[in-house]
Design a protein around this motif. Structure first.
Motif, PDB file in Angstrom:
ATOM      1  N   ASP A 174      -5.578   0.138   4.139  1.00 48.00           N
ATOM      2  CA  ASP A 174      -4.922   0.030   2.828  1.00 48.00           C
ATOM      3  C   ASP A 174      -4.184  -1.298   2.677  1.00 48.00           C
ATOM      4  O   ASP A 174      -4.131  -1.872   1.582  1.00 48.00           O
ATOM      5  N   HIS A 175      -3.604  -1.790   3.779  1.00 42.09           N
ATOM      6  CA  HIS A 175      -2.906  -3.081   3.723  1.00 42.09           C
ATOM      7  C   HIS A 175      -3.902  -4.195   3.424  1.00 42.09           C
ATOM      8  O   HIS A 175      -3.672  -5.057   2.584  1.00 42.09           O
ATOM      9  N   GLU A 176      -5.003  -4.169   4.169  1.00 41.58           N
ATOM     10  CA  GLU A 176      -6.030  -5.205   4.007  1.00 41.58           C
ATOM     11  C   GLU A 176      -6.583  -5.191   2.573  1.00 41.58           C
ATOM     12  O   GLU A 176      -6.818  -6.238   1.985  1.00 41.58           O
ATOM     13  N   ALA A 220       0.800  -1.220   0.000  1.00 41.02           N
ATOM     14  CA  ALA A 220       0.000   0.000   0.000  1.00 41.02           C
ATOM     15  C   ALA A 220       0.835   1.273   0.000  1.00 41.02           C
ATOM     16  O   ALA A 220       0.520   2.242  -0.700  1.00 41.02           O
ATOM     17  N   HIS A 221       1.884   1.300   0.807  1.00 40.33           N
ATOM     18  CA  HIS A 221       2.515   2.581   1.137  1.00 40.33           C
ATOM     19  C   HIS A 221       3.997   2.640   0.818  1.00 40.33           C
ATOM     20  O   HIS A 221       4.684   1.622   0.794  1.00 40.33           O
ATOM     21  N   PHE A 222       4.474   3.865   0.690  1.00 37.79           N
ATOM     22  CA  PHE A 222       5.907   4.121   0.696  1.00 37.79           C
ATOM     23  C   PHE A 222       6.401   3.664   2.068  1.00 37.79           C
ATOM     24  O   PHE A 222       5.840   4.052   3.087  1.00 37.79           O
ATOM     25  N   ASP A 223       7.373   2.869   2.132  1.00 36.76           N
ATOM     26  CA  ASP A 223       8.089   2.324   3.307  1.00 36.76           C
ATOM     27  C   ASP A 223       7.665   0.903   3.720  1.00 36.76           C
ATOM     28  O   ASP A 223       8.358   0.261   4.501  1.00 36.76           O
ATOM     29  N   ASP A 224       6.547   0.403   3.212  1.00 43.14           N
ATOM     30  CA  ASP A 224       6.126  -0.951   3.596  1.00 43.14           C
ATOM     31  C   ASP A 224       7.160  -1.994   3.156  1.00 43.14           C
ATOM     32  O   ASP A 224       7.395  -2.983   3.864  1.00 43.14           O
ATOM     33  N   TYR A 225       7.753  -1.762   1.995  1.00 42.68           N
ATOM     34  CA  TYR A 225       8.762  -2.708   1.486  1.00 42.68           C
ATOM     35  C   TYR A 225       9.938  -2.831   2.446  1.00 42.68           C
ATOM     36  O   TYR A 225      10.349  -3.945   2.813  1.00 42.68           O
TER      37      TYR A 225
HETATM   38 ZN   LIG Z   1       1.770   0.562   5.087  1.00 41.10          ZN
END
Ligand SMILES: [Zn+2]
Length: 293
Positions: free
Chosen positions: A127-129, A8-13
């Motif tokens: 957003d993750h879900e 979903a987001h910048f930084d999740d990786y």
């Molecule tokens: Zn995230």
């Protein structure tokens, strides 16, 4: 080896798979190709920057991390030209179509995405879900040529088959307590780089995450301080999952959403897998049943 990380987001990786990807890169060199697909515009989730500024800063931070980590990063765009709104992500035909197109265009061997929670008591990040659910829903359609041609027009009558990847889920701190894992990758050798890559996300780790108060952290004043904070996060994850040892690890689960691998294939493909720490016996049995072997 081509791998696509969808989240979903910048930084999740950086918080869930960057160490494994780095070890892969070290092992395979030019034969390893990685892309990180971020599926929201990053404009929410800040307390003193405007939406536009937040979105711009987050994009720059991801680009800096990508240069450092030697991977390609991309922001998902819908057919209307917009990136989906952070905090509002929903499983819509537009989102499914965009994911379908992105996966088909890249044809990865492995897709990584967030896990789908099954415990209603566990917290989630919307957003993750949504990304977990969307990847699952689109998985069967990856090799269905005209599934989303209204969105991406094509009228071919002879279709080239598209490779269907193995789909693996990552750890998700937002469903703390409800995470599980099939196998463990010891990423200690990549820990310094994980620190530096996450440190690129200044607007998150120095500004936003300490402010929002859900992550139990003070704003780090230096990379050194951040290294201590990040180490504590990895240690906490090990304790939560019952993983022995002080090494930084990343954990993964194998789904039957896409192609179903064998344990032998996973063991060959993944760098630094730790069979002793992993739940490999259960995984092997599950994969055997899924493969009708
Ligand atoms: Zn995230």
């Amino acid at each position: 080896m081509k791998v696509l990380f969808i989240h979903a987001h910048f930084d999740d990786y950086e918080f869930t798979a960057a160490g494994t990807f780095e070890l892969w890169r070290r092992k395979l060199g030019d034969k390893f190709q990685a892309k990180v697909l971020v599926c929201t515009d990053g404009k929410a989730g800040h307390h003193f920057r405007t939406r536009e500024e937040t979105g711009r800063v987050r994009l720059e931070e991801q680009a800096a991390s990508a240069t450092m980590g030697g991977y390609e990063s991309e922001l998902l765009h819908l057919t209307n030209g917009q990136a989906p709104r952070e905090a509002c992500l929903q499983v819509t035909p537009d989102l499914l179509a965009a994911l379908w197109k992105a996966i088909r265009d890249y044809e990865p061997d492995y897709v990584f995405c967030p896990p789908l929670g099954s415990d209603p008591l566990a917290g989630i990040h919307n957003d993750h879900e949504t990304i977990a659910e969307a990847v699952r829903r689109v998985a069967y359609m990856i090799n269905v040529p005209h599934a989303f041609t209204p969105e991406y027009p094509a009228d071919e009558t002879v279709s080239v088959p598209c490779k269907v990847p193995v789909i693996v889920t990552v750890y998700d701190g937002y469903m703390f307590g409800a995470n599980a894992y099939d196998f463990v990758i010891d990423v200690e050798a990549a820990f310094p780089l994980i620190c530096e890559m996450t440190w690129c996300h200044q607007s998150q780790i120095v500004e936003w995450l300490p402010w929002v108060g859900r992550h139990n952290m003070a704003p780090p004043a230096s990379l050194e301080e951040w290294t201590t904070t990040l180490r504590a996060r990895f240690d906490r994850k090990n304790r939560e999952l019952g993983i022995q040892g002080a090494h930084a690890v990343e954990v993964f689960r194998v789904t039957a959403w896409g192609a179903v691998p064998t344990l032998a294939q996973l063991t060959v493909d993944f760098p630094a897998m730790q069979p002793a720490a992993s739940n490999v016996a259960a995984l092997e049995e599950r994969l055997r049943l899924w493969n009708h072997a």
